[in-house]
Design a protein around this motif. Sequence first.
Motif, PDB file in Angstrom:
ATOM      1  N   SER A  87       1.555  69.223  42.094  1.00 15.12           N
ATOM      2  CA  SER A  87       0.729  68.866  43.251  1.00 15.12           C
ATOM      3  C   SER A  87       1.592  68.849  44.510  1.00 15.12           C
ATOM      4  CB  SER A  87       0.093  67.487  43.039  1.00 15.12           C
ATOM      5  OG  SER A  87       1.055  66.481  43.206  1.00 15.12           O
ATOM      6  N   ASP A  88       0.934  68.635  45.637  1.00 16.15           N
ATOM      7  CA  ASP A  88       1.660  68.549  46.903  1.00 16.15           C
ATOM      8  C   ASP A  88       2.186  67.141  47.163  1.00 16.15           C
ATOM      9  OD1 ASP A  88      -0.807  67.378  47.253  1.00 16.15           O
ATOM     10  OD2 ASP A  88      -1.098  68.164  49.277  1.00 16.15           O
ATOM     11  N   LYS A  89       1.924  66.219  46.248  1.00 23.69           N
ATOM     12  CA  LYS A  89       2.390  64.842  46.409  1.00 23.69           C
ATOM     13  C   LYS A  89       3.897  64.767  46.204  1.00 23.69           C
ATOM     14  CE  LYS A  89      -1.829  63.393  46.860  1.00 23.69           C
ATOM     15  NZ  LYS A  89      -2.382  63.170  48.159  1.00 23.69           N
ATOM     16  N   LYS A  90       4.537  63.893  46.955  1.00 29.73           N
ATOM     17  CA  LYS A  90       5.994  63.778  46.881  1.00 29.73           C
ATOM     18  C   LYS A  90       6.436  62.501  46.165  1.00 29.73           C
ATOM     19  CE  LYS A  90      10.123  64.007  49.672  1.00 29.73           C
ATOM     20  NZ  LYS A  90      10.715  64.161  50.972  1.00 29.73           N
ATOM     21  N   TYR A  91       5.593  61.479  46.156  1.00 32.07           N
ATOM     22  CA  TYR A  91       5.957  60.180  45.575  1.00 32.07           C
ATOM     23  C   TYR A  91       5.000  59.800  44.451  1.00 32.07           C
ATOM     24  CZ  TYR A  91       8.672  59.794  49.843  1.00 32.07           C
ATOM     25  OH  TYR A  91       9.563  60.018  50.863  1.00 32.07           O
ATOM     26  N   TYR A  92       5.552  59.214  43.396  1.00 38.27           N
ATOM     27  CA  TYR A  92       4.762  58.749  42.257  1.00 38.27           C
ATOM     28  C   TYR A  92       5.253  57.365  41.836  1.00 38.27           C
ATOM     29  CZ  TYR A  92       3.273  63.592  41.779  1.00 38.27           C
ATOM     30  OH  TYR A  92       2.752  64.829  42.014  1.00 38.27           O
ATOM     31  N   ARG A  93       4.356  56.600  41.202  1.00 42.16           N
ATOM     32  CA  ARG A  93       4.726  55.323  40.589  1.00 42.16           C
ATOM     33  C   ARG A  93       3.731  55.013  39.488  1.00 42.16           C
ATOM     34  NH1 ARG A  93       3.038  50.972  45.315  1.00 42.16           N
ATOM     35  NH2 ARG A  93       0.792  51.233  45.091  1.00 42.16           N
ATOM     36  N   ILE A  94       4.122  54.083  38.613  1.00 41.19           N
ATOM     37  CA  ILE A  94       3.264  53.634  37.521  1.00 41.19           C
ATOM     38  C   ILE A  94       2.832  52.210  37.833  1.00 41.19           C
ATOM     39  CG2 ILE A  94       3.073  53.255  35.033  1.00 41.19           C
ATOM     40  CD1 ILE A  94       3.867  56.159  35.903  1.00 41.19           C
ATOM     41  N   ALA A  95       1.532  51.948  37.734  1.00 32.68           N
ATOM     42  CA  ALA A  95       1.003  50.598  37.882  1.00 32.68           C
ATOM     43  C   ALA A  95       0.587  50.120  36.492  1.00 32.68           C
ATOM     44  CB  ALA A  95      -0.192  50.583  38.830  1.00 32.68           C
ATOM     45  N   ALA A  96       1.239  49.073  36.005  1.00 32.32           N
ATOM     46  CA  ALA A  96       0.914  48.485  34.705  1.00 32.32           C
ATOM     47  C   ALA A  96      -0.040  47.324  34.946  1.00 32.32           C
ATOM     48  CB  ALA A  96       2.181  48.007  34.013  1.00 32.32           C
ATOM     49  N   VAL A  97      -1.222  47.370  34.329  1.00 34.32           N
ATOM     50  CA  VAL A  97      -2.249  46.354  34.554  1.00 34.32           C
ATOM     51  C   VAL A  97      -2.465  45.570  33.263  1.00 34.32           C
ATOM     52  CG1 VAL A  97      -4.613  45.926  35.313  1.00 34.32           C
ATOM     53  CG2 VAL A  97      -3.346  47.892  36.227  1.00 34.32           C
ATOM     54  N   THR A  98      -2.312  44.243  33.327  1.00 37.68           N
ATOM     55  CA  THR A  98      -2.504  43.389  32.153  1.00 37.68           C
ATOM     56  C   THR A  98      -3.991  43.120  31.939  1.00 37.68           C
ATOM     57  OG1 THR A  98      -2.435  41.303  33.368  1.00 37.68           O
ATOM     58  CG2 THR A  98      -0.317  42.198  32.615  1.00 37.68           C
ATOM     59  N   MET A  99      -4.313  42.561  30.790  1.00 41.74           N
ATOM     60  CA  MET A  99      -5.693  42.169  30.482  1.00 41.74           C
ATOM     61  C   MET A  99      -6.203  41.129  31.479  1.00 41.74           C
ATOM     62  SD  MET A  99      -6.854  43.774  27.854  1.00 41.74           S
ATOM     63  CE  MET A  99      -6.485  44.518  26.300  1.00 41.74           C
ATOM     64  N   GLN A 100      -5.291  40.365  32.077  1.00 40.78           N
ATOM     65  CA  GLN A 100      -5.668  39.337  33.049  1.00 40.78           C
ATOM     66  C   GLN A 100      -5.804  39.912  34.460  1.00 40.78           C
ATOM     67  OE1 GLN A 100      -2.862  39.065  31.043  1.00 40.78           O
ATOM     68  NE2 GLN A 100      -3.770  37.774  29.486  1.00 40.78           N
ATOM     69  N   GLY A 101      -5.539  41.232  34.640  1.00 39.02           N
ATOM     70  CA  GLY A 101      -5.673  41.864  35.945  1.00 39.02           C
ATOM     71  C   GLY A 101      -4.416  41.825  36.794  1.00 39.02           C
ATOM     72  N   ILE A 102      -3.309  41.372  36.239  1.00 38.95           N
ATOM     73  CA  ILE A 102      -2.045  41.329  36.973  1.00 38.95           C
ATOM     74  C   ILE A 102      -1.431  42.726  36.962  1.00 38.95           C
ATOM     75  CG2 ILE A 102       0.273  40.329  37.048  1.00 38.95           C
ATOM     76  CD1 ILE A 102      -0.981  37.891  35.535  1.00 38.95           C
ATOM     77  N   THR A 103      -0.981  43.209  38.123  1.00 38.67           N
ATOM     78  CA  THR A 103      -0.417  44.554  38.231  1.00 38.67           C
ATOM     79  C   THR A 103       1.055  44.488  38.592  1.00 38.67           C
ATOM     80  OG1 THR A 103      -2.554  45.405  38.968  1.00 38.67           O
ATOM     81  CG2 THR A 103      -0.636  46.787  39.388  1.00 38.67           C
ATOM     82  N   GLN A 104       1.864  45.243  37.844  1.00 35.33           N
ATOM     83  CA  GLN A 104       3.295  45.399  38.111  1.00 35.33           C
ATOM     84  C   GLN A 104       3.557  46.882  38.332  1.00 35.33           C
ATOM     85  OE1 GLN A 104       5.954  43.013  37.876  1.00 35.33           O
ATOM     86  NE2 GLN A 104       4.417  41.411  37.844  1.00 35.33           N
ATOM     87  N   TYR A 105       4.539  47.222  39.185  1.00 35.52           N
ATOM     88  CA  TYR A 105       4.823  48.617  39.502  1.00 35.52           C
ATOM     89  C   TYR A 105       6.203  49.046  39.005  1.00 35.52           C
ATOM     90  CZ  TYR A 105       0.744  48.274  42.429  1.00 35.52           C
ATOM     91  OH  TYR A 105      -0.543  48.086  42.868  1.00 35.52           O
ATOM     92  N   SER A 106       6.290  50.314  38.658  1.00 33.62           N
ATOM     93  CA  SER A 106       7.571  50.901  38.264  1.00 33.62           C
ATOM     94  C   SER A 106       8.366  51.232  39.524  1.00 33.62           C
ATOM     95  CB  SER A 106       7.337  52.199  37.475  1.00 33.62           C
ATOM     96  OG  SER A 106       6.866  53.219  38.348  1.00 33.62           O
ATOM     97  N   ASN A 107       9.544  51.780  39.289  1.00 32.95           N
ATOM     98  CA  ASN A 107      10.306  52.337  40.397  1.00 32.95           C
ATOM     99  C   ASN A 107       9.510  53.509  40.996  1.00 32.95           C
ATOM    100  OD1 ASN A 107      10.895  53.478  37.716  1.00 32.95           O
ATOM    101  ND2 ASN A 107      12.224  54.915  38.793  1.00 32.95           N
ATOM    102  N   VAL A 108       9.774  53.839  42.259  1.00 33.68           N
ATOM    103  CA  VAL A 108       9.108  54.964  42.912  1.00 33.68           C
ATOM    104  C   VAL A 108       9.854  56.238  42.548  1.00 33.68           C
ATOM    105  CG1 VAL A 108       8.514  56.008  45.132  1.00 33.68           C
ATOM    106  CG2 VAL A 108       8.245  53.543  44.801  1.00 33.68           C
ATOM    107  N   LEU A 109       9.101  57.249  42.108  1.00 35.55           N
ATOM    108  CA  LEU A 109       9.672  58.543  41.762  1.00 35.55           C
ATOM    109  C   LEU A 109       9.483  59.477  42.939  1.00 35.55           C
ATOM    110  CD1 LEU A 109       7.964  58.770  38.274  1.00 35.55           C
ATOM    111  CD2 LEU A 109      10.285  58.012  38.745  1.00 35.55           C
ATOM    112  N   THR A 110      10.542  60.170  43.334  1.00 35.73           N
ATOM    113  CA  THR A 110      10.481  61.078  44.474  1.00 35.73           C
ATOM    114  C   THR A 110      10.753  62.493  44.016  1.00 35.73           C
ATOM    115  OG1 THR A 110      11.321  59.312  45.896  1.00 35.73           O
ATOM    116  CG2 THR A 110      11.385  61.539  46.776  1.00 35.73           C
ATOM    117  N   LYS A 111       9.834  63.402  44.335  1.00 39.41           N
ATOM    118  CA  LYS A 111      10.010  64.808  43.989  1.00 39.41           C
ATOM    119  C   LYS A 111      10.857  65.465  45.072  1.00 39.41           C
ATOM    120  CE  LYS A 111       6.378  67.414  44.153  1.00 39.41           C
ATOM    121  NZ  LYS A 111       5.136  68.122  43.868  1.00 39.41           N
ATOM    122  N   LYS A 112      11.882  66.175  44.670  1.00 40.06           N
ATOM    123  CA  LYS A 112      12.745  66.879  45.619  1.00 40.06           C
ATOM    124  C   LYS A 112      12.014  68.106  46.146  1.00 40.06           C
ATOM    125  CE  LYS A 112      16.935  65.267  43.465  1.00 40.06           C
ATOM    126  NZ  LYS A 112      16.967  65.029  42.058  1.00 40.06           N
TER     127      LYS A 112
END
Length: 134
Positions: A87-112
């Motif tokens: 894709s034309d997107k340059k940045y990616y991340r993973i959002a982990a969502v718990t059963m309680q609705g709490i969201t944590q994020y991974s490190n940001v991935l950057t496409k060269k």
Amino acid sequence: MKKTNIILAFALFVTTMATAQHNSISAMLATNNNQERITFVLPSETNMAQYRIEAGNDSNNYTVVATIPSKGNTVFARTYNYTMYTSDKKYYRIAAVTMQGITQYSNVLTKKENENPNTQPMPSTSPSTILAGR
């Protein structure tokens, strides 16, 4: 200690464990043959609902490009993979969502910029060597 207090303390403990375990999501991005592969590793999984792959043109604004359901609880490391067309997107991340609705994020991935070179075949009468950027 009253039974109600024990149950509340246990519920708080479980919620805290589900959140704390995902502070260490390790994510990687690889580009090959017009495809991007995102791999993320979790040390364990407890009470997770889903993982969202998010992409953006800058490191502040993201949209969800895929949702992956959790495979369930485990005390062992678990690896997830997601492959998409480049894709034309340059940045990616993973959002982990718990059963309680709490969201944590991974490190940001950057496409060269030069990470996805044009790989169209070219006629040649002699062997060629292709050097990729480092």
